[in-house]
Design an enzyme around this catalytic site. Structure first.
Site, PDB file in Angstrom:
ATOM      1  N   ALA A 195      -6.281   1.391   3.882  1.00 15.73           N
ATOM      2  CA  ALA A 195      -7.160   1.949   2.854  1.00 15.73           C
ATOM      3  C   ALA A 195      -6.447   2.067   1.509  1.00 15.73           C
ATOM      4  O   ALA A 195      -7.074   1.919   0.450  1.00 15.73           O
ATOM      5  CB  ALA A 195      -7.688   3.316   3.285  1.00 15.73           C
ATOM      6  N   ASP A 196      -5.153   2.340   1.528  1.00 16.20           N
ATOM      7  CA  ASP A 196      -4.386   2.411   0.283  1.00 16.20           C
ATOM      8  C   ASP A 196      -4.389   1.058  -0.425  1.00 16.20           C
ATOM      9  O   ASP A 196      -4.653   0.960  -1.631  1.00 16.20           O
ATOM     10  CB  ASP A 196      -2.944   2.832   0.560  1.00 16.20           C
ATOM     11  N   TYR A 197      -4.067   0.015   0.318  1.00 15.74           N
ATOM     12  CA  TYR A 197      -4.014  -1.317  -0.275  1.00 15.74           C
ATOM     13  C   TYR A 197      -5.391  -1.759  -0.764  1.00 15.74           C
ATOM     14  O   TYR A 197      -5.529  -2.335  -1.848  1.00 15.74           O
ATOM     15  CB  TYR A 197      -3.454  -2.324   0.730  1.00 15.74           C
ATOM     16  N   GLY A 200      -6.247  -0.048  -3.942  1.00 16.05           N
ATOM     17  CA  GLY A 200      -5.538  -0.654  -5.049  1.00 16.05           C
ATOM     18  C   GLY A 200      -6.213  -1.931  -5.525  1.00 16.05           C
ATOM     19  O   GLY A 200      -6.271  -2.214  -6.729  1.00 16.05           O
TER      20      GLY A 200
END
Length: 424
Positions: A195-197, A200
């Site tokens: 989810a972070d990537y 981004g």
């Protein structure tokens, strides 16, 4: 956009040098003259900065004095103290230490904002406002400013102030509930940082759209992303299927909804392949290479609807055929028969694969602190303005003096005082 400063030495492009007439200069990259202040932590918003930096933006990573971004300690530590994740994902960024939670630190930040195009942040909603550097305050300084704001649940709503990480986003966004075997618990969908990537990446899209608006004469704006929204948006038809028919998709292991066979199968030599028959034509080809052409004309198997109703039977036939052959033979037969089939790779397999080598998806670079590293190359691949590589993730505060001197004109005595007062 801002006037770029910095090193103009030649650097190797990510794309194969053979495909280019000459190496690109950093100032020839597509995002040259875009200055980005990355005050975020960990991966989500900073990965947006990594993408922008890959394509020439001047990204200034601002960290807390003395401790820095937590990403420096996340993952496999190297002999320089920073992790492999930091060295890879903080590439092409200048590093500056600055304590925004001090009046003078906040004032220095405001002066940097006045000379920049983009700010990336992922603090809890309200934190920057408390420090006097929220979007409205910064927009008063720089009306063209674009700010990416990534948080667990977004800037609005009843959960806006709650903390969260990618794992929580996977769960809240509906992804974890779909990952795992039908009779087992929900599992991690491949990577705890997914989810972070993805956030981004969404952030980079938002920033580029907002910069396009500024380029056309519009004002700056902020982009508001909740981590959970980034994964929820990718879950194909689960929302309309539930709203219209009350369908609640359950975990299906390696299988997928609506089509079969569309799964992973073990080969005779203990390896795995992925087979994707997304339509009846693909299944006809698979049936032919299996020596079961009769299945493609049988009313029990000829259509996707019929095969889904008999998923277990179809999977058993495919599994038996694949299970009797080594992986290489399965791949060869499917390739010749036009059947979508690929190996299920480990990272060891990826490093040996000819396709990865031909596309230069793995890039060998030199880091001045740890030596040779292999990192993922940048994507997407642009034919005229490919990504450029300048350096891996830098040491904490490595560029503080040069940035504050070149952009704000601070002298050595001022820098020494600020450092003693832990403002920088």
């Amino acid at each position: 956009m801002t006037e770029r400063t910095g090193d103009n030495s030649r650097v190797p492009p990510f794309a194969s040098p053979a495909a280019l007439l000459s190496d690109l200069l950093p100032d020839q990259a597509v995002l040259t003259n875009i200055r980005v202040l990355d005050i975020a932590t960990f991966v989500a918003a900073p990965f947006c900065g990594t993408i922008l930096g890959d394509f020439g933006a001047e990204v200034i990573k601002i960290e807390q004095p003395g401790e820095g971004d937590a990403l420096r300690g996340f993952g496999t530590r190297t002999e320089c103290g920073d992790t492999l994740v930091w060295l890879s994902e903080s590439r092409n960024k200048k590093t500056v230490t600055l304590n925004l939670n001090t009046p003078e630190g906040a004032d220095i930040f405001r002066k940097l904002v006045a000379q920049s195009d983009v700010v990336l942040e992922n603090f809890r909603p309200g934190t920057l406002e408390k420090w006097g550097v929220g979007f409205e305050a910064l927009r008063a300084i720089n009306p063209k400013l674009v700010m990416l704001r990534v948080s667990a649940y977004g800037q609005t709503g009843p959960k806006r102030n709650e903390p969260g990480f990618a794992r929580i986003a996977h769960a809240f966004g509906g992804l974890s509930n779909l990952a795992g075997e039908a009779d087992g618990p929900p599992v991690v969908p491949g990577s705890t940082s997914l989810a972070d990537y993805i956030s981004g990446m969404w952030g980079a899209i938002g920033v580029l759209l907002a910069l396009r608006h500024v380029e056309q004469g519009g004002d700056g704006q902020f982009i508001d992303i909740g981590l959970y929204e980034s994964v929820f948006r990718l879950l194909d038809e689960i929302a309309p299927a539930y709203a219209k028919y009350g369908t609640i998709r359950q975990r299906m292991g390696a299988d997928t909804v609506n089509v079969a066979p569309h799964s992973h199968y073990r080969t005779a030599d203990g390896k795995w392949v992925a087979v994707a028959c997304t339509n009846d034509r693909m299944f006809e080809r698979l049936a032919a290479v299996m020596g079961r052409a009769d299945m493609a004309t049988s009313p029990f198997y000829a259509t996707s609807i019929a095969r889904v109703e008999r998923r277990a039977e179809v999977n058993a036939v495919v599994a038996d055929w694949i299970g009797a052959l080594p992986q290489a033979e399965v791949l060869d037969i499917c390739q010749k028969g036009g059947v979508p089939c690929g190996p299920v790779y480990s990272i060891e397999d990826i490093f040996e694969d000819a396709q990865y080598k031909a596309r230069e998806n793995l890039m060998e670079v030199e880091d001045p602190r740890v030596g040779k590293l292999t990192i993922p190359a940048a994507i997407p691949r642009l034919s005229e303005t490919p990504a450029v590589f300048r350096h891996t993730g830098r040491g904490l505060g490595a560029d503080t003096d040069s940035v504050l001197t070149s952009l704000l004109g601070l002298d050595a005595a001022t820098l020494s005082r600020l450092r003693a007062e832990r403002v920088i």
